[in-house]
Scaffold this active site. Structure first.
Site, PDB file in Angstrom:
ATOM      1  N   PHE A 140       9.044   1.716   2.374  1.00 48.00           N
ATOM      2  CA  PHE A 140       7.776   0.995   2.302  1.00 48.00           C
ATOM      3  C   PHE A 140       7.035   1.372   1.032  1.00 48.00           C
ATOM      4  O   PHE A 140       6.799   2.542   0.744  1.00 48.00           O
ATOM      5  CB  PHE A 140       6.910   1.327   3.520  1.00 48.00           C
ATOM      6  CG  PHE A 140       5.578   0.621   3.526  1.00 48.00           C
ATOM      7  CD1 PHE A 140       5.492  -0.726   3.833  1.00 48.00           C
ATOM      8  CD2 PHE A 140       4.413   1.315   3.222  1.00 48.00           C
ATOM      9  CE1 PHE A 140       4.265  -1.384   3.845  1.00 48.00           C
ATOM     10  CE2 PHE A 140       3.183   0.683   3.229  1.00 48.00           C
ATOM     11  CZ  PHE A 140       3.111  -0.678   3.535  1.00 48.00           C
ATOM     12  N   GLY A 141       6.662   0.349   0.252  1.00 51.58           N
ATOM     13  CA  GLY A 141       5.898   0.548  -0.961  1.00 51.58           C
ATOM     14  C   GLY A 141       4.506  -0.024  -0.830  1.00 51.58           C
ATOM     15  O   GLY A 141       4.321  -1.106  -0.266  1.00 51.58           O
ATOM     16  N   TYR A 142       3.517   0.686  -1.349  1.00 50.25           N
ATOM     17  CA  TYR A 142       2.115   0.272  -1.202  1.00 50.25           C
ATOM     18  C   TYR A 142       1.357   0.298  -2.520  1.00 50.25           C
ATOM     19  O   TYR A 142       0.279  -0.275  -2.641  1.00 50.25           O
ATOM     20  CB  TYR A 142       1.407   1.179  -0.194  1.00 50.25           C
ATOM     21  CG  TYR A 142       1.421   2.642  -0.607  1.00 50.25           C
ATOM     22  CD1 TYR A 142       0.390   3.178  -1.360  1.00 50.25           C
ATOM     23  CD2 TYR A 142       2.487   3.466  -0.252  1.00 50.25           C
ATOM     24  CE1 TYR A 142       0.418   4.501  -1.762  1.00 50.25           C
ATOM     25  CE2 TYR A 142       2.517   4.785  -0.643  1.00 50.25           C
ATOM     26  CZ  TYR A 142       1.483   5.307  -1.398  1.00 50.25           C
ATOM     27  OH  TYR A 142       1.532   6.611  -1.805  1.00 50.25           O
ATOM     28  N   GLY A 143       1.900   0.979  -3.536  1.00 48.80           N
ATOM     29  CA  GLY A 143       1.234   1.108  -4.831  1.00 48.80           C
ATOM     30  C   GLY A 143       2.150   0.661  -5.948  1.00 48.80           C
ATOM     31  O   GLY A 143       2.553  -0.501  -6.014  1.00 48.80           O
ATOM     32  N   SER A 144       2.510   1.589  -6.823  1.00 47.43           N
ATOM     33  CA  SER A 144       3.320   1.228  -7.993  1.00 47.43           C
ATOM     34  C   SER A 144       4.726   0.766  -7.626  1.00 47.43           C
ATOM     35  O   SER A 144       5.375   0.074  -8.428  1.00 47.43           O
ATOM     36  CB  SER A 144       3.398   2.403  -8.969  1.00 47.43           C
ATOM     37  OG  SER A 144       3.996   3.533  -8.361  1.00 47.43           O
ATOM     38  N   GLU A 157       8.646  10.769  -6.279  1.00 44.87           N
ATOM     39  CA  GLU A 157       7.548  10.973  -5.334  1.00 44.87           C
ATOM     40  C   GLU A 157       7.327  12.427  -4.927  1.00 44.87           C
ATOM     41  O   GLU A 157       6.252  12.766  -4.429  1.00 44.87           O
ATOM     42  CB  GLU A 157       7.792  10.140  -4.071  1.00 44.87           C
ATOM     43  CG  GLU A 157       7.973   8.653  -4.319  1.00 44.87           C
ATOM     44  CD  GLU A 157       6.715   7.982  -4.842  1.00 44.87           C
ATOM     45  OE1 GLU A 157       5.608   8.507  -4.587  1.00 44.87           O
ATOM     46  OE2 GLU A 157       6.836   6.941  -5.508  1.00 44.87           O
TER      47      GLU A 157
END
Length: 242
Positions: free
Chosen positions: A61-65, A138
């Protein structure tokens, strides 16, 4: 833009060495990072299976960059929703999009609410190579923690993973006024660019998938309307004697 070629042990060592020129800088060792990744992925079979009833590959799951610059290979992506976490600028930043002279803030997933973003599918044969890159990206300092999660897309639930903020990390900012948050975003800048650019890119890519994140959209609006940037420009002009 980050590229997968940027994530090598040698490059990570260079980044850490550069950061330590400006003072103490805690970073995970290569061995700690590898152990964390293997231990986390080893828990995969303990989690609910996806809607096809089998655990093949990995959803991230990606939420930013990650929305615009994932830097790892994936087979497909889809809009998805994560429950129990929300976006928040809650990590102090002095490298990347910040520096000791121009400290910024980094977005992270903090507890509460829900978050719409994008889920990226890494096929089974690429999980080893691509999660190695993902962990170098990350898990440089341990400011994030990997977490298994249930994601929703098109009314279906499936298992994935994401990175949430480590509230015990010294970079975690539990509380910050809106004014100071805006100032840090307006001022923060480093070798990867500015915090303002990061905010703009995130909002633009959320717009592409028709996601309104009131927190981010309002921050960008306030940044444009509050005069914070005009004040910053005036301060820089005065400092330069113009």
């Amino acid at each position: 833009m980050l590229k997968r070629e940027d994530f090598t042990p040698q490059r990570i060592d260079q980044i850490i060495a550069e950061a330590r020129k400006h003072g103490p800088y805690h970073a995970l060792t290569h061995e700690e990072r590898a152990e964390n990744r293997l231990q986390f992925l080893g828990q995969k079979e303990k989690h609910p299976q996806d809607r096809q009833g089998k655990q093949q590959g990995l959803w991230v799951f990606g939420y930013g960059s990650l929305l615009w610059n994932p830097a790892f290979e994936f087979e497909q992506s889809r809009p998805a929703r994560l429950f129990g976490y929300r976006r928040r600028f809650c990590l102090s930043l002095t490298m990347g999009r910040g520096s000791p002279d121009k400290p910024g803030l980094m977005l992270a997933l903090d507890t509460g609410g829900s978050c719409n973003g994008r889920a990226f599918y890494i096929p089974e044969e690429l999980v080893e190579s691509e999660t190695t890159i993902l962990w170098m990206r990350e898990m440089l300092t341990g400011a994030y923690k990997p977490k298994w999660c249930r994601l929703q897309s098109d009314g279906h639930m499936f298992t994935g993973m994401t990175f949430v903020v480590n509230r015990d990390h010294p970079r975690y900012v539990q509380q910050m006024s809106r004014e100071e948050t805006l100032q840090r975003i307006a001022r923060g800048e480093g070798y990867l660019g500015s915090c303002r650019q990061y905010l703009e890119n995130t909002v633009a890519h959320l717009d592409e998938i028709n996601v309104v994140d009131s927190y981010l959209h309002e921050l960008l609006r306030d940044l444009e309307e509050s005069g914070v940037e005009r004040k910053l420009i005036n301060e820089l002009s005065q400092a330069n004697g113009t």
